[in-house]
Write a protein that holds these residues in place. Sequence first.
Motif, PDB file in Angstrom:
ATOM      1  N   UNK A  12      51.087  42.356  31.556  1.00 43.23           N
ATOM      2  CA  UNK A  12      51.322  42.204  32.998  1.00 43.23           C
ATOM      3  C   UNK A  12      50.839  40.832  33.473  1.00 43.23           C
ATOM      4  N   UNK A  13      49.712  40.371  32.956  1.00 44.38           N
ATOM      5  CA  UNK A  13      49.201  39.037  33.314  1.00 44.38           C
ATOM      6  C   UNK A  13      50.159  37.949  32.840  1.00 44.38           C
ATOM      7  N   UNK A  14      50.672  38.087  31.634  1.00 47.99           N
ATOM      8  CA  UNK A  14      51.635  37.109  31.111  1.00 47.99           C
ATOM      9  C   UNK A  14      52.902  37.088  31.953  1.00 47.99           C
ATOM     10  N   UNK A  15      53.363  38.271  32.361  1.00 48.82           N
ATOM     11  CA  UNK A  15      54.546  38.389  33.211  1.00 48.82           C
ATOM     12  C   UNK A  15      54.301  37.665  34.541  1.00 48.82           C
ATOM     13  N   UNK A  16      53.150  37.897  35.146  1.00 44.15           N
ATOM     14  CA  UNK A  16      52.804  37.247  36.422  1.00 44.15           C
ATOM     15  C   UNK A  16      52.696  35.736  36.247  1.00 44.15           C
ATOM     16  N   UNK A  17      52.088  35.299  35.164  1.00 44.83           N
ATOM     17  CA  UNK A  17      51.968  33.855  34.910  1.00 44.83           C
ATOM     18  C   UNK A  17      53.336  33.216  34.686  1.00 44.83           C
ATOM     19  N   UNK A  18      54.240  33.951  34.039  1.00 44.01           N
ATOM     20  CA  UNK A  18      55.598  33.430  33.839  1.00 44.01           C
ATOM     21  C   UNK A  18      56.297  33.256  35.186  1.00 44.01           C
ATOM     22  N   UNK A  19      56.109  34.219  36.099  1.00 41.84           N
ATOM     23  CA  UNK A  19      56.700  34.120  37.440  1.00 41.84           C
ATOM     24  C   UNK A  19      56.196  32.874  38.156  1.00 41.84           C
ATOM     25  N   UNK A  20      54.926  32.562  37.987  1.00 46.88           N
ATOM     26  CA  UNK A  20      54.356  31.358  38.591  1.00 46.88           C
ATOM     27  C   UNK A  20      54.953  30.108  37.947  1.00 46.88           C
ATOM     28  N   UNK A  21      55.020  30.088  36.621  1.00 46.05           N
ATOM     29  CA  UNK A  21      55.524  28.900  35.915  1.00 46.05           C
ATOM     30  C   UNK A  21      56.991  28.620  36.243  1.00 46.05           C
ATOM     31  N   UNK A  22      57.768  29.671  36.546  1.00 49.27           N
ATOM     32  CA  UNK A  22      59.170  29.496  36.907  1.00 49.27           C
ATOM     33  C   UNK A  22      59.358  29.174  38.393  1.00 49.27           C
ATOM     34  N   UNK A  23      58.270  29.217  39.145  1.00 49.80           N
ATOM     35  CA  UNK A  23      58.342  28.932  40.572  1.00 49.80           C
ATOM     36  C   UNK A  23      58.741  30.125  41.416  1.00 49.80           C
ATOM     37  N   UNK A  24      58.765  31.318  40.837  1.00 50.10           N
ATOM     38  CA  UNK A  24      59.127  32.523  41.579  1.00 50.10           C
ATOM     39  C   UNK A  24      57.923  33.102  42.321  1.00 50.10           C
ATOM     40  N   UNK A  25      56.742  32.684  41.927  1.00 44.42           N
ATOM     41  CA  UNK A  25      55.517  33.175  42.548  1.00 44.42           C
ATOM     42  C   UNK A  25      54.528  32.023  42.635  1.00 44.42           C
ATOM     43  N   UNK A  26      53.535  32.218  43.464  1.00 45.50           N
ATOM     44  CA  UNK A  26      52.440  31.257  43.560  1.00 45.50           C
ATOM     45  C   UNK A  26      51.178  31.961  43.083  1.00 45.50           C
ATOM     46  N   UNK A  27      50.116  31.218  42.967  1.00 44.78           N
ATOM     47  CA  UNK A  27      48.847  31.844  42.575  1.00 44.78           C
ATOM     48  C   UNK A  27      48.473  32.944  43.569  1.00 44.78           C
ATOM     49  N   UNK A  28      48.808  32.735  44.856  1.00 44.36           N
ATOM     50  CA  UNK A  28      48.483  33.732  45.884  1.00 44.36           C
ATOM     51  C   UNK A  28      49.330  34.991  45.740  1.00 44.36           C
ATOM     52  N   UNK A  29      50.578  34.855  45.328  1.00 41.41           N
ATOM     53  CA  UNK A  29      51.490  36.015  45.291  1.00 41.41           C
ATOM     54  C   UNK A  29      51.646  36.625  43.905  1.00 41.41           C
ATOM     55  N   UNK A  30      51.017  36.041  42.896  1.00 41.91           N
ATOM     56  CA  UNK A  30      51.266  36.540  41.542  1.00 41.91           C
ATOM     57  C   UNK A  30      50.719  37.942  41.284  1.00 41.91           C
ATOM     58  N   UNK A  31      49.790  38.420  42.105  1.00 33.91           N
ATOM     59  CA  UNK A  31      49.280  39.786  41.925  1.00 33.91           C
ATOM     60  C   UNK A  31      50.397  40.818  42.052  1.00 33.91           C
ATOM     61  N   UNK A  32      51.396  40.533  42.931  1.00 39.36           N
ATOM     62  CA  UNK A  32      52.530  41.448  43.091  1.00 39.36           C
ATOM     63  C   UNK A  32      53.254  41.662  41.774  1.00 39.36           C
ATOM     64  N   UNK A  33      53.298  40.617  40.959  1.00 33.12           N
ATOM     65  CA  UNK A  33      54.049  40.676  39.712  1.00 33.12           C
ATOM     66  C   UNK A  33      53.341  41.521  38.655  1.00 33.12           C
ATOM     67  N   UNK A  34      52.059  41.775  38.840  1.00 38.02           N
ATOM     68  CA  UNK A  34      51.308  42.613  37.897  1.00 38.02           C
ATOM     69  C   UNK A  34      51.527  44.098  38.170  1.00 38.02           C
ATOM     70  N   UNK A  35      52.033  44.415  39.347  1.00 41.32           N
ATOM     71  CA  UNK A  35      52.290  45.790  39.755  1.00 41.32           C
ATOM     72  C   UNK A  35      53.318  46.417  38.812  1.00 41.32           C
ATOM     73  N   UNK A  36      53.039  47.592  38.246  1.00 43.03           N
ATOM     74  CA  UNK A  36      53.988  48.234  37.335  1.00 43.03           C
ATOM     75  C   UNK A  36      55.368  48.453  37.968  1.00 43.03           C
ATOM     76  N   UNK A  37      55.421  48.596  39.280  1.00 39.78           N
ATOM     77  CA  UNK A  37      56.700  48.819  39.961  1.00 39.78           C
ATOM     78  C   UNK A  37      57.560  47.552  39.988  1.00 39.78           C
ATOM     79  N   UNK A  38      57.000  46.435  39.562  1.00 41.06           N
ATOM     80  CA  UNK A  38      57.747  45.182  39.489  1.00 41.06           C
ATOM     81  C   UNK A  38      58.036  44.748  38.052  1.00 41.06           C
TER      82      UNK A  38
END
Length: 135
Positions: A12-38
């Motif tokens: 889940x952390x790797x998934x969130x970090x990938x979202x940040x690296x692709x510009x889909x998330x920021x450090x502030x919003x990356x917690x959403x990407x760790x949510x299992x529903x995402x």
Amino acid sequence: MIKLGTLLEDLANNFANKAVSLGYATEKTKEKWKDPYNQVYGYGKYLMPKKPLTEMTLNEALKFSKKQVNATKGHLKNKNLGTGAIGANQIIYSNIKSFLKNNYNKKRLEAQLGFKIDPDKTKFDKNVQDKMMEL
């Protein structure tokens, strides 16, 4: 020995970090990407959504799931198949489509949710995902 909880947390952390690296998330919003529903099949290895699943409408989730089926073809045991599994319950493309296109299933889901579904407005959020799995 790696514990399952630790492994899933790392994925889940790797998934969130990938979202940040692709510009889909920021450090502030990356917690959403760790949510299992995402989460998406393969934690974004085959296809990464441009926004969290829980912020997508049902039609957007359906389209993403179909793209993921195509992106995963040739990468599963049966090389002719792909998977559109998305969300905490890994709901597949055909099931999402059934809830939107099959009037009987759509009415059952609406009864569970307590409101009418508008595929262009209703979000693929935790509540909707859980109700889909219950039916």
